[in-house]
Design a protein around this motif. Structure first.
Motif, short mmCIF file in Angstrom:
data_model
loop_
_atom_site.label_atom_id
_atom_site.label_comp_id
_atom_site.label_asym_id
_atom_site.label_seq_id
_atom_site.Cartn_x
_atom_site.Cartn_y
_atom_site.Cartn_z
N UNK A 83 0.81 -1.23 0.00
CA UNK A 83 0.00 0.00 0.00
C UNK A 83 0.84 1.28 0.00
N UNK A 84 0.24 2.35 -0.53
CA UNK A 84 0.86 3.66 -0.56
C UNK A 84 -0.03 4.65 0.18
N UNK A 85 0.59 5.64 0.79
CA UNK A 85 -0.15 6.73 1.41
C UNK A 85 -0.25 7.87 0.41
N UNK A 86 -1.48 8.33 0.17
CA UNK A 86 -1.69 9.34 -0.85
C UNK A 86 -2.78 10.29 -0.41
N UNK A 87 -2.63 11.57 -0.76
CA UNK A 87 -3.66 12.55 -0.45
C UNK A 87 -4.95 12.21 -1.18
N UNK A 88 -6.08 12.48 -0.53
CA UNK A 88 -7.37 12.15 -1.14
C UNK A 88 -8.41 13.16 -0.70
N UNK A 89 -9.36 13.43 -1.57
CA UNK A 89 -10.52 14.24 -1.21
C UNK A 89 -11.73 13.66 -1.93
N UNK A 90 -12.86 13.64 -1.23
CA UNK A 90 -14.10 13.10 -1.79
C UNK A 90 -15.24 14.06 -1.48
N UNK A 91 -16.13 14.22 -2.47
CA UNK A 91 -17.30 15.07 -2.30
C UNK A 91 -18.53 14.19 -2.09
N UNK A 92 -19.43 14.62 -1.23
CA UNK A 92 -20.66 13.87 -1.05
C UNK A 92 -21.49 14.41 0.10
N UNK A 93 -22.59 13.71 0.35
CA UNK A 93 -23.49 14.06 1.45
C UNK A 93 -23.13 13.22 2.67
N UNK A 94 -23.01 13.86 3.82
CA UNK A 94 -22.71 13.13 5.05
C UNK A 94 -23.95 12.34 5.46
N UNK A 95 -23.81 11.00 5.52
CA UNK A 95 -24.96 10.15 5.84
C UNK A 95 -24.82 9.46 7.19
N UNK A 96 -23.60 9.54 7.77
CA UNK A 96 -23.43 8.92 9.09
C UNK A 96 -22.20 9.52 9.77
N UNK A 97 -22.29 9.71 11.08
CA UNK A 97 -21.16 10.19 11.86
C UNK A 97 -21.24 9.54 13.24
N UNK A 98 -20.11 9.06 13.75
CA UNK A 98 -20.14 8.46 15.07
C UNK A 98 -18.90 7.65 15.37
N UNK A 99 -18.83 7.10 16.57
CA UNK A 99 -17.69 6.31 17.00
C UNK A 99 -17.57 6.35 18.51
N UNK A 100 -17.01 5.27 19.09
CA UNK A 100 -16.90 5.17 20.54
C UNK A 100 -15.48 5.36 21.06
N UNK A 101 -14.47 5.22 20.20
CA UNK A 101 -13.10 5.36 20.66
C UNK A 101 -12.61 6.79 20.48
N UNK A 102 -11.28 6.98 20.52
CA UNK A 102 -10.73 8.34 20.41
C UNK A 102 -10.96 8.95 19.04
N UNK A 103 -11.20 8.12 18.07
CA UNK A 103 -11.51 8.62 16.73
C UNK A 103 -12.95 8.28 16.39
N UNK A 104 -13.45 8.88 15.34
CA UNK A 104 -14.81 8.62 14.88
C UNK A 104 -14.75 8.36 13.38
N UNK A 105 -15.88 8.03 12.82
CA UNK A 105 -15.94 7.80 11.38
C UNK A 105 -17.07 8.62 10.77
N UNK A 106 -16.74 9.24 9.64
CA UNK A 106 -17.71 10.01 8.88
C UNK A 106 -17.91 9.29 7.55
N UNK A 107 -19.15 9.02 7.20
CA UNK A 107 -19.44 8.33 5.95
C UNK A 107 -20.20 9.28 5.04
N UNK A 108 -19.66 9.47 3.83
CA UNK A 108 -20.33 10.31 2.85
C UNK A 108 -20.74 9.47 1.65
N UNK A 109 -21.79 9.90 0.98
CA UNK A 109 -22.27 9.23 -0.22
C UNK A 109 -22.10 10.18 -1.39
N UNK A 110 -21.37 9.73 -2.43
CA UNK A 110 -21.10 10.61 -3.57
C UNK A 110 -22.26 10.57 -4.56
N UNK A 111 -22.10 11.32 -5.64
CA UNK A 111 -23.17 11.43 -6.63
C UNK A 111 -23.47 10.15 -7.37
N UNK A 112 -22.55 9.17 -7.34
CA UNK A 112 -22.77 7.89 -8.01
C UNK A 112 -23.33 6.84 -7.07
#
Length: 247
Positions: free
Chosen positions: A123-152
């Protein structure tokens, strides 16, 4: 009168006595998908030696089935091509090769275990950006997860800090967002790029105007704008951003 076509699919791995029934059924299902015309293609039997699966195609359907077989390997017939790839992958997993013949004449080869597969990369580490609607946000540990849905309709799960999650929560099912950060990417044996993790460190709220409205904004720009060497793609991106415009 023209006779029905008889196809023989040879699996160079098993004999009729050793091939598992469930595996034989899988091969038959994909072979039927490749032929198409399912109501006019019939199982005729098995021949001894290597597993040879015989199929009978009614003469009325023979021209269409021949076209499907021809277009399977070339990719010109999408459904047949998908079945061809699945059959070839099954043969590869069974450490076998295969071939399809019609009336004793070979019409299609399946390389199976001899298929040349691209090497894994990353694997490689690479910059990334994604556009979409936020459909879920949450998490129980020190970090959380945001899920977006794109136009496709694709969903993308980003790891985010708790602080960023709190900010993002205000936009749940709201305006489109652009999440930016980095990801771990790798190329699998199918030659497809996959990601193992995505992490966003910032976001931007985008203009939810329709494409038609955005094009209208562009058309309304002064003619002098085009003499400044403006990149039209970058312009589209900037006009989607809140407060975006061309200076």
């Amino acid at each position: 009168m023209v006779d029905d076509d008889i196809y023989t699919f040879r699996i160079a791995a098993y004999s009729p006595d050793t091939i598992p029934m469930a595996r034989l059924a899988e091969y038959m299902a994909e072979l039927a998908a490749m032929f198409g015309e399912k109501d006019r293609v019939h199982f005729k039997g098995l021949e001894p030696g290597s597993t040879k699966l015989l199929s009978r195609v009614e003469r009325e359907a023979a021209p269409k089935v021949r076209d499907n077989v021809t277009g399977a390997a070339s990719g010109e017939v999408i459904e047949a091509a998908g079945a061809f790839k699945r059959l070839n992958e099954m043969l590869r997993k069974d450490n076998a090769e295969g071939e399809l013949s019609r009336s004793g004449t070979n019409v299609l080869n399946f390389p199976g275990r001899k298929t040349i597969r691209p090497p894994k990369l990353g694997p490689f580490t690479q910059g990334v950006s994604k556009d979409g609607i936020l459909v879920r946000i949450g998490g129980k540990d020190k970090s959380a997860h945001a899920i977006i849905e794109d136009g496709d309709g694709n969903t993308w799960s980003f790891e985010v800090s708790r602080e960023l999650a709190k900010e993002l929560a205000h936009y749940l099912f709201g305006k489109p967002l652009r999440l930016s950060g980095h990801g771990r990417w790798f190329r699998d044996e199918e030659g497809q790029w996959q990601y193992s993790s995505l992490k966003a460190v910032e976001f931007k709220v985008l203009d939810d105007a329709s494409l038609a409205a955005i094009i209208g904004k562009i058309r309304g720009l002064p003619k002098e704008t085009w003499k400044q060497g403006v990149d039209p793609i970058e312009m589209l991106r900037s006009l989607r951003d809140d407060g975006g415009g061309v200076n």
